[in-house]
Design a protein around this motif. Structure first.
Motif, PDB file in Angstrom:
ATOM      1  N   THR A  16       4.060   3.098   7.820  1.00 46.94           N
ATOM      2  CA  THR A  16       4.539   1.733   7.692  1.00 46.94           C
ATOM      3  C   THR A  16       3.605   0.875   6.831  1.00 46.94           C
ATOM      4  OG1 THR A  16       3.452   1.209   9.803  1.00 46.94           O
ATOM      5  CG2 THR A  16       5.791   1.791   9.876  1.00 46.94           C
ATOM      6  N   ARG A  23      12.637  -9.726   2.482  1.00 47.77           N
ATOM      7  CA  ARG A  23      12.353  -9.907   3.903  1.00 47.77           C
ATOM      8  C   ARG A  23      12.181  -8.518   4.510  1.00 47.77           C
ATOM      9  NH1 ARG A  23      16.263 -13.091   5.169  1.00 47.77           N
ATOM     10  NH2 ARG A  23      17.748 -11.522   5.912  1.00 47.77           N
ATOM     11  N   ARG A  62      11.193  -5.977   7.779  1.00 50.46           N
ATOM     12  CA  ARG A  62      11.048  -5.800   9.230  1.00 50.46           C
ATOM     13  C   ARG A  62      10.687  -4.354   9.502  1.00 50.46           C
ATOM     14  NH1 ARG A  62      13.809  -4.996  14.335  1.00 50.46           N
ATOM     15  NH2 ARG A  62      15.669  -4.134  13.338  1.00 50.46           N
ATOM     16  N   THR A 113      16.605  -7.452   1.705  1.00 50.36           N
ATOM     17  CA  THR A 113      16.135  -7.210   3.069  1.00 50.36           C
ATOM     18  C   THR A 113      15.844  -5.727   3.251  1.00 50.36           C
ATOM     19  OG1 THR A 113      17.444  -9.037   3.953  1.00 50.36           O
ATOM     20  CG2 THR A 113      16.696  -7.376   5.521  1.00 50.36           C
ATOM     21  N   ASP A 124      14.912  -3.279   6.277  1.00 48.95           N
ATOM     22  CA  ASP A 124      14.894  -3.239   7.748  1.00 48.95           C
ATOM     23  C   ASP A 124      14.675  -1.793   8.198  1.00 48.95           C
ATOM     24  OD1 ASP A 124      15.291  -3.415  10.460  1.00 48.95           O
ATOM     25  OD2 ASP A 124      17.032  -4.718  10.313  1.00 48.95           O
ATOM     26  N   SER A 142      13.915   0.346  11.584  1.00 48.37           N
ATOM     27  CA  SER A 142      13.886   0.239  13.042  1.00 48.37           C
ATOM     28  C   SER A 142      13.831   1.628  13.667  1.00 48.37           C
ATOM     29  CB  SER A 142      15.115  -0.522  13.558  1.00 48.37           C
ATOM     30  OG  SER A 142      16.309   0.134  13.174  1.00 48.37           O
TER      31      SER A 142
END
Length: 218
Positions: A92, A110, A112, A149, A151, A153
């Motif tokens: 990460t 953005r 996450r 974006t 993302d 997860s």
């Protein structure tokens, strides 16, 4: 003739991806085997003085051997499939660095990311490759995007990666061109790990790349 050239180009991409997987397989297995050798040497030395402590090294050897076998099974599958013809340690932190470099030259992003992760090396490298390829396509085909974006997860049995942008259609660029041959290679890699990858236009405007990569650690 154009169709034949496109098929040949796609096959070259798949072949290159299989070669890259083979190199990663070598690195992953070499890493685990080296650890097994070191722990075996330690067990040999410690066992002379304290046989009970030697069992700790044996447990480590067993765990490293299991990890090596799992990585081999996951990566070798695509190398055997001739009919459909970033560093392994990337994590990460490297994804965050990759996004930051993109921010300096492209649209705002953005990001996450999950918290603490413990994914196998072939999964972390694949996630990194997905993000890199998706951002490269944004820079190439949608530099006017207002927002991107990224993302990433973690689900109980898989890592989900989705990269989206809000760019309106680019004149002269088809959906196939926007996808690019890079996504063909990524799909080869993701499916070899038992996952799925989808790329295409979003409802309204923009583009989405979404991959589900099993991490085998439910």
């Amino acid at each position: 003739l154009l169709d034949e050239r496109a098929r040949a180009a796609a096959e070259r991409v798949r072949r290159d991806e299989r070669l890259e997987l083979a190199r990663e397989l070598h690195d992953v297995v070499a890493h685990h085997v080296t650890g097994m050798v070191v722990q075996a040497q330690a067990a040999h030395l410690v066992g002379r003085r304290d046989p009970a402590r030697a069992t700790e090294s044996l447990a480590g050897i067993e765990a490293a051997g299991g990890e090596a076998l799992r990585a081999m099974r996951r990566l070798v599958g695509v190398l055997r499939d001739t009919a459909d013809a970033p560093p392994a340690s990337a994590g990460t932190e490297q994804i965050a660095e990759l996004v930051e470099r993109f921010r300096r030259q492209g649209p705002p992003v953005r990001l996450r990311l999950p918290g603490e992760t413990a994914w196998p090396p072939e999964v972390t490298s694949t996630v990194h490759r997905i993000v890199r390829e998706a951002l490269t396509n944004v820079a190439r085909h949608a530099p006017h995007a207002g927002q991107v974006t990224v993302d990433v997860s973690q689900e109980p049995d898989a890592v989900v990666v989705e990269v989206t942008d809000d760019a309106s259609g680019v004149s002269g660029v088809s959906a196939e061109q926007r996808g690019g041959y890079g996504l063909i290679g990524l799909r080869e890699r993701v499916e070899a790990l038992g996952g799925t990858l989808r790329a295409g236009p979003r409802s309204g405007a923009g583009w989405s790349v979404r991959a589900v990569v099993p991490h085998g650690r439910a």
